[in-house]
Design an enzyme around this catalytic site. Structure first.
Site, PDB file in Angstrom:
ATOM      1  CB  ILE A 181     -25.678  20.086 -30.124  1.00 17.11           C
ATOM      2  CG1 ILE A 181     -25.158  19.416 -28.988  1.00 17.11           C
ATOM      3  CG2 ILE A 181     -25.587  21.442 -30.005  1.00 17.11           C
ATOM      4  CD1 ILE A 181     -23.726  19.383 -28.606  1.00 17.11           C
ATOM      5  CB  VAL A 189     -28.247  26.212 -29.644  1.00 15.93           C
ATOM      6  CG1 VAL A 189     -28.488  25.571 -27.990  1.00 15.93           C
ATOM      7  CG2 VAL A 189     -26.722  26.469 -29.758  1.00 15.93           C
ATOM      8  CE  LYS A 190     -33.390  19.227 -31.504  1.00 17.16           C
ATOM      9  NZ  LYS A 190     -33.375  17.686 -31.804  1.00 17.16           N
ATOM     10  CB  ILE A 191     -34.247  26.177 -26.812  1.00 15.40           C
ATOM     11  CG1 ILE A 191     -32.642  26.612 -26.744  1.00 15.40           C
ATOM     12  CG2 ILE A 191     -34.786  26.537 -25.565  1.00 15.40           C
ATOM     13  CD1 ILE A 191     -32.675  28.265 -26.756  1.00 15.40           C
TER      14      ILE A 191
END
Length: 376
Positions: free
Chosen positions: A108, A139-141
């Site tokens: 996400i 977690v998408k960065i």
């Protein structure tokens, strides 16, 4: 129908689905893809959520409850998206357990409007990890300049990260450096490195789309010959960089402490140009220790007629690094600037996701207002 997918998995490529919706979860479709099509992970992005929620399937009850609580539209969107990711993570949990945390992951993304704000990105990543509360979350960065220190900080806190929107080889090396720095911080803090995982999402098809447009504008025979080669060459050179970094002394010290490699993930693998085979960005990017995240049409195309012929990149494989460099060099000789293209694609990628996020906020606001209690 899944023979090609089985061969692809057997070559060490993790097959992930680049899509998610509540209907896909509740209908059992996601579980079916896991059971029958070798899918071992899921990626999402703001565009995927915008399409899913705008379609409306399965969200009525939650939207009504959120409207009754009079939550803000931003809170509503996060409650909806994290619910989907949490449920998908539960579907994938057996894969996570069976692979000891390597796969079974669901991603996400942080609010794309924060892509150029390091502190806000870190805070959002921590919040998402807390909200979803599943060990198999990524977690998408985004790999923006501001995203790099955020990646280090978040990894250093023990949160697993999917670094997204990577287009250039230079930025990819910076991403790997940020990952290693994060592991070093985690080690210094006494965290268990074995529990931290990461992938680096290197975007593929958009490179050909932009470069082919420029080649078509040139209109020469040489330009025509160069079409459709840049994206695969770029990804293959990224894999060369991966092999180099993860055989370094710096990496070896972390590996001895229990760390796992940050795998390259081939993203945006749906073919945009109908002149190219629809499985191009799967067939030509086979390599051990990688992930290929596919939209469902590409997944089915690979199952039906994918040509999985063993490793497709490496010093001695059919797609050599020297050949890849020659394909990129040919573009420069034609006057197509690689650096200019990848910089543009990064900027456009952030902008497109931010636009999708704003569209998602707008459509959710409309639904909340429609369901608002009378007299509210």
């Amino acid at each position: 129908m899944t023979d090609a997918l089985e061969r692809l998995s057997g070559e060490g490529v993790a097959i992930w689905l680049d899509d998610l919706s509540r209907k896909r979860i509740t209908s059992g479709n996601l579980a079916e893809l896991v059971d029958e099509s070798h899918v071992v992970g899921v990626t999402t992005n703001p565009t995927i959520f915008q399409k899913a929620i705008s379609a409306g399937d399965g969200y009525d009850g939650q939207l009504t409850d959120l409207a009754a609580r009079r939550v803000t539209v931003e809170e509503a969107v996060r409650m909806i998206t994290t619910a989907d990711v949490r449920d998908a993570a539960d579907v994938l949990r057996p894969v996570y357990d069976a692979t000891e945390g390597q796969d079974g992951r669901v991603s996400i993304e942080v609010d794309p409007r924060l892509a150029h704000n390091t502190a806000a990105t870190i805070a959002e990543a921590k919040q998402l990890a807390w909200l979803v509360d599943r060990p198999n979350l990524f977690v998408k960065i985004p790999a923006t300049r501001a995203g790099l220190p955020a990646i280090t900080e978040v990894i250093g806190k023990g949160i697993s990260v999917n670094v997204t929107l990577i287009f250039s080889l230079e930025r990819y090396r910076e991403v790997m450096d940020a990952f290693l720095a994060g592991l070093e911080q985690a080690k210094a803090a006494g965290l268990d490195l074995a529990g931290i995982r990461s992938v680096a999402s290197f975007f593929v098809s958009r490179v050909d789309t932009e470069i082919d447009k420029r080649l078509d504008a040139l209109g020469t025979p040489e330009a025509k010959e160069a079409r459709g080669k840049a994206a695969v060459a770029n990804a293959r050179l990224a894999y060369e960089a991966f092999e180099e970094v993860f055989s370094s002394d710096r990496w070896t010290a972390l590996e001895k402490a229990g760390a796992h490699k940050q795998r390259p993930l081939w993203a945006s693998t749906g073919v945009k140009d109908k002149a190219y085979k629809d499985t191009l960005y799967v067939d030509e990017l086979v390599a051990p220790g990688t992930v290929n995240t596919m939209p469902e049409p590409t997944l089915h195309a690979v199952a039906d007629h994918g040509a999985i012929r063993g490793p497709a990149m490496g010093k001695e494989q059919r797609g050599t690094y020297d050949e890849a460099r020659a394909d990129i060099d040919a573009l420069e000789k034609l006057g197509v600037s690689y650096d200019e293209v990848v910089a543009l694609l990064e900027d456009e990628g952030v902008e497109k996701f931010a636009t999708s996020w704003n569209d998602l906020l707008d459509s959710t606001r409309t639904e909340l207002e429609r369901r608002a209690p009378k007299g509210a």
